[in-house]
Design an enzyme around this catalytic site. Structure first.
Site, PDB file in Angstrom:
ATOM      1  N   GLN A   1       0.858  -1.052   0.029  1.00 10.41           N
ATOM      2  CA  GLN A   1       0.059  -0.120   0.013  1.00 10.41           C
ATOM      3  C   GLN A   1       0.878   1.241   0.003  1.00 10.41           C
ATOM      4  O   GLN A   1       1.715   1.374   0.801  1.00 10.41           O
ATOM      5  CB  GLN A   1      -0.911  -0.029   1.182  1.00 10.41           C
ATOM      6  CG  GLN A   1      -1.971   1.093   1.128  1.00 10.41           C
ATOM      7  CD  GLN A   1      -2.777   1.303   2.175  1.00 10.41           C
ATOM      8  OE1 GLN A   1      -2.394   1.566   3.296  1.00 10.41           O
ATOM      9  NE2 GLN A   1      -4.264   1.286   2.111  1.00 10.41           N
TER      10      GLN A   1
ATOM     11  N   TYR B   1      -6.061  10.780   3.820  1.00  9.34           N
ATOM     12  CA  TYR B   1      -4.618  11.097   3.537  1.00  9.34           C
ATOM     13  C   TYR B   1      -4.707  11.994   2.259  1.00  9.34           C
ATOM     14  O   TYR B   1      -5.678  12.346   1.580  1.00  9.34           O
ATOM     15  CB  TYR B   1      -3.979   9.897   3.260  1.00  9.34           C
ATOM     16  CG  TYR B   1      -3.581   9.216   4.777  1.00  9.34           C
ATOM     17  CD1 TYR B   1      -3.387   9.895   5.827  1.00  9.34           C
ATOM     18  CD2 TYR B   1      -3.993   7.874   4.630  1.00  9.34           C
ATOM     19  CE1 TYR B   1      -3.103   9.331   6.899  1.00  9.34           C
ATOM     20  CE2 TYR B   1      -3.733   7.348   6.143  1.00  9.34           C
ATOM     21  CZ  TYR B   1      -3.195   7.991   7.134  1.00  9.34           C
ATOM     22  OH  TYR B   1      -3.114   7.193   8.389  1.00  9.34           O
TER      23      TYR B   1
ATOM     24  N   ARG C   1      -7.743   2.307  -2.939  1.00 11.84           N
ATOM     25  CA  ARG C   1      -8.577   2.411  -1.971  1.00 11.84           C
ATOM     26  C   ARG C   1      -9.186   3.778  -1.842  1.00 11.84           C
ATOM     27  O   ARG C   1      -8.912   4.731  -1.898  1.00 11.84           O
ATOM     28  CB  ARG C   1      -7.857   2.025  -0.566  1.00 11.84           C
ATOM     29  CG  ARG C   1      -8.588   1.794   0.635  1.00 11.84           C
ATOM     30  CD  ARG C   1      -8.115   1.191   1.844  1.00 11.84           C
ATOM     31  NE  ARG C   1      -9.114   0.212   2.512  1.00 11.84           N
ATOM     32  CZ  ARG C   1      -8.978  -0.023   3.784  1.00 11.84           C
ATOM     33  NH1 ARG C   1      -7.884   0.204   4.604  1.00 11.84           N
ATOM     34  NH2 ARG C   1     -10.069  -0.840   4.321  1.00 11.84           N
TER      35      ARG C   1
ATOM     36  N   GLY D   1      -9.247  -7.125   8.739  1.00  9.25           N
ATOM     37  CA  GLY D   1      -8.248  -6.306   9.334  1.00  9.25           C
ATOM     38  C   GLY D   1      -8.075  -7.023  10.888  1.00  9.25           C
ATOM     39  O   GLY D   1      -7.396  -7.957  10.945  1.00  9.25           O
ATOM     40  N   ARG D   2      -8.906  -6.539  11.708  1.00  5.31           N
ATOM     41  CA  ARG D   2      -8.975  -6.778  13.013  1.00  5.31           C
ATOM     42  C   ARG D   2      -8.970  -8.279  13.257  1.00  5.31           C
ATOM     43  O   ARG D   2      -8.440  -8.904  14.260  1.00  5.31           O
ATOM     44  CB  ARG D   2      -9.676  -6.014  14.117  1.00  5.31           C
ATOM     45  CG  ARG D   2      -9.305  -4.696  14.091  1.00  5.31           C
ATOM     46  CD  ARG D   2     -10.364  -3.639  14.569  1.00  5.31           C
ATOM     47  NE  ARG D   2     -11.529  -3.740  13.881  1.00  5.31           N
ATOM     48  CZ  ARG D   2     -12.797  -3.330  14.145  1.00  5.31           C
ATOM     49  NH1 ARG D   2     -12.874  -2.974  15.465  1.00  5.31           N
ATOM     50  NH2 ARG D   2     -13.852  -3.167  13.430  1.00  5.31           N
TER      51      ARG D   2
HETATM   52  C1  LIG Z   1      -4.096  -1.034  13.692  1.00  3.81           C
HETATM   53  C2  LIG Z   1      -4.929  -0.419  12.543  1.00  3.81           C
HETATM   54  C3  LIG Z   1      -4.104  -0.214  11.364  1.00  3.81           C
HETATM   55  C4  LIG Z   1      -4.419   0.124  10.283  1.00  3.81           C
HETATM   56  N1  LIG Z   1      -3.740   0.567   9.083  1.00  3.81           N
HETATM   57  C5  LIG Z   1      -4.168   1.039   7.966  1.00  3.81           C
HETATM   58  C6  LIG Z   1      -3.406   1.354   6.877  1.00  3.81           C
HETATM   59  O1  LIG Z   1      -2.177   1.376   6.988  1.00  3.81           O
HETATM   60  N2  LIG Z   1      -3.909   1.551   5.588  1.00  3.81           N
HETATM   61  C7  LIG Z   1      -5.225   1.528   5.549  1.00  3.81           C
HETATM   62  O2  LIG Z   1      -5.749   2.047   4.557  1.00  3.81           O
HETATM   63  N3  LIG Z   1      -6.158   1.317   6.522  1.00  3.81           N
HETATM   64  C8  LIG Z   1      -5.541   0.969   7.822  1.00  3.81           C
HETATM   65  N4  LIG Z   1      -6.373   0.382   8.766  1.00  3.81           N
HETATM   66  C9  LIG Z   1      -8.062   0.305   8.418  1.00  3.81           C
HETATM   67  C10 LIG Z   1      -8.216  -1.225   8.158  1.00  3.81           C
HETATM   68  O3  LIG Z   1      -7.529  -1.470   6.835  1.00  3.81           O
HETATM   69  C11 LIG Z   1      -9.778  -1.713   7.986  1.00  3.81           C
HETATM   70  O4  LIG Z   1     -10.300  -0.804   7.048  1.00  3.81           O
HETATM   71  C12 LIG Z   1     -10.391  -1.284   9.395  1.00  3.81           C
HETATM   72  O5  LIG Z   1      -9.595  -1.899  10.226  1.00  3.81           O
HETATM   73  C13 LIG Z   1     -11.742  -1.822   9.216  1.00  3.81           C
HETATM   74  O6  LIG Z   1     -11.534  -3.452   9.097  1.00  3.81           O
HETATM   75  P1  LIG Z   1     -11.899  -4.436  10.297  1.00  3.81           P
HETATM   76  O7  LIG Z   1     -13.098  -4.158  10.878  1.00  3.81           O
HETATM   77  O8  LIG Z   1     -11.833  -5.722   9.518  1.00  3.81           O
HETATM   78  O9  LIG Z   1     -10.678  -4.255  10.913  1.00  3.81           O
HETATM   79  C14 LIG Z   1      -5.885   0.241  10.018  1.00  3.81           C
HETATM   80  C15 LIG Z   1      -6.678  -0.447  10.931  1.00  3.81           C
HETATM   81  C16 LIG Z   1      -6.298  -0.743  12.233  1.00  3.81           C
HETATM   82  C17 LIG Z   1      -7.185  -1.316  13.283  1.00  3.81           C
END
Ligand SMILES: Cc1cc2nc3c(=O)[nH]c(=O)nc-3n(C[C@H](O)[C@H](O)[C@H](O)COP(=O)(O)O)c2cc1C
Length: 376
Positions: free
Chosen positions: A104, A176, A228, A320-321
């Site tokens: 990314q 961003y 994205r 993600g999580r």
């Molecule tokens: C710790 C953390 C770091 C993240 N870093 C990024 C990132 O670097 N780039 C991005 O586009 N989204 C980032 N996100 C957002 C996740 O990609 C994702 O969209 C968001 O957590 C929702 O998905 P989930 O509910 O499955 O976690 C981050 C989320 C978390 C929790």
């Protein structure tokens, strides 16, 4: 495997020709654990290694294309050729057990704290402070600087190719820089880069062209390019779904491999108009049809939710999580061990689950972000 989950394990081939072995991707997750100079640490690599082999592809944490765009202390870099060995290690750690590796690439713009960029003033489309307490008023970019950033996205893509990645994801979301140019809130320019919706789209589209031209010139094997997007902004004025539809129409004309939404909940309706409850994911899918594959995301913890998305024609889902808490999520679904999927964690699990310390500290600072149990 439980028969009903078979659709999750149907391989998927992107327009560029890259095939992934199931419908799950790991969403980009910043671990904040790189060295100060932007090179990755062993901790960052171990985080990916632990999660390789499950999801069809892992999208990395956002890597900055210019130093002034470094939004997170401990973020890693794609900003110079010196970073290629570091990037190569990331690609290898992801590909080790067969997942595809997507880098990314991003620029934080006004969502950068002067502290992470040596005290400099962050830059953006206009001198408009982001709606976050910790931000400062950025400096408006010159035309030359805009040109340089567009080239920097291309250069970061070349480095990703040289480092052995399978693709890049252009980070046009999460407030961003790319989103800042698209947003009527943060872009108040009156030159060719702002003023009308069409002009606000110019920067995102110029970045896409720069990346795609680089792929054409440098990639010898299939190499995918995703984008994205955050479909709406709560700010007033802010990006509306109608604005996003217009941008998506333009993006659909490019050779992109996917559109990846950035939404907190898979089935979330409009954040601007609470009466519009139809999920943004479905409205966007209806708009772009099958012109570009779509990745849904947001609070997906159970495979039944992935199935629901697939049944509605969404081809891919990012987690993600769920993959932080359960690195074996995909394998457990595949082996019919859905009940064994970990849903919460405690501080004692941090090492076993290979969660870097700075990432863990970030979670502890934001209660509710991860389902952390207090048991010791
Ligand atoms: C710790 C953390 C770091 C993240 N870093 C990024 C990132 O670097 N780039 C991005 O586009 N989204 C980032 N996100 C957002 C996740 O990609 C994702 O969209 C968001 O957590 C929702 O998905 P989930 O509910 O499955 O976690 C981050 C989320 C978390 C929790």
């Amino acid at each position: 495997m439980i028969k009903k989950y078979e659709p999750i394990f149907k391989p998927f081939t992107f327009p560029s020709g890259i095939t992934i072995r199931n419908r799950i991707l790991m969403a980009p997750l910043t671990t904040a654990s790189a060295f100060e100079n932007g090179m990755v640490t062993q901790d960052e690599l171990a985080f990916y290694e632990k999660r390789s082999g499950g999801a069809g592809a892992l999208i990395t944490a956002c890597a900055y294309v210019e130093k002034i765009g470094k939004a997170v202390a401990g973020g890693f870099s794609a900003d110079s050729d010196k970073m290629i060995p570091s990037l190569r290690k990331v690609a290898k750690s992801i590909q080790g057990k067969g997942s595809k590796a997507i880098l990314q690439i991003f620029h934080g713009g006004s969502m950068v704290s002067p502290q992470t960029i040596g005290g400099e003033t962050p830059v953006s489309a206009s001198a408009v402070r982001a709606a976050r307490d910790w931000t400062v008023t950025p400096r408006e970019m010159t035309e030359q600087e805009i040109d340089n950033v567009i080239k920097a996205f291309g250069e970061a893509t070349r480095r990703a190719i040289e480092a052995g990645f399978d693709g890049v994801e252009i980070h046009g979301a999460n407030m961003y820089l790319i989103q800042q140019f698209f947003s009527p809130y943060s872009n108040r320019r009156t030159d060719q880069w702002g003023g009308t919706l069409e002009k606000r789209m110019r920067f995102p589209l110029a970045v896409v062209k720069s990346v795609l031209n680089t792929v054409k010139k440098h990639a010898k094997n299939p190499f995918l390019v995703g984008y994205r997007i955050s479909p709406e902004e709560a700010e007033e004025p802010g990006i509306t779904i109608e604005d996003t539809f217009q941008l998506l129409d333009k993006l659909a004309e490019e050779n992109l491999d996917y559109i990846h939404l950035s939404i907190g909940e898979l089935w979330k309706g409009s954040i601007r108009n609470k009466e519009e409850t139809e999920p943004l994911l479905l409205r966007i899918h209806e708009r772009i049809g099958d012109k570009i594959p779509l990745i849904g995301v947001g609070s997906v913890w159970h495979p039944d939710e992935v199935l629901q998305a697939l049944e509605k024609g969404i081809p891919l889902v990012a987690l993600g999580r769920a993959l932080i808490v359960e690195p074996e999520w995909v394998q457990k679904v595949q082996k019919g061990r859905v009940n064994a999927i970990r849903k919460s964690l405690s501080a004692q699990d941090k090492e076993k689950l290979v969660i870097p310390d700075p990432m863990w500290e970030g979670f502890s600072a934001i209660p509710g972000w991860l389902p952390i149990r207090e048991d010791q």
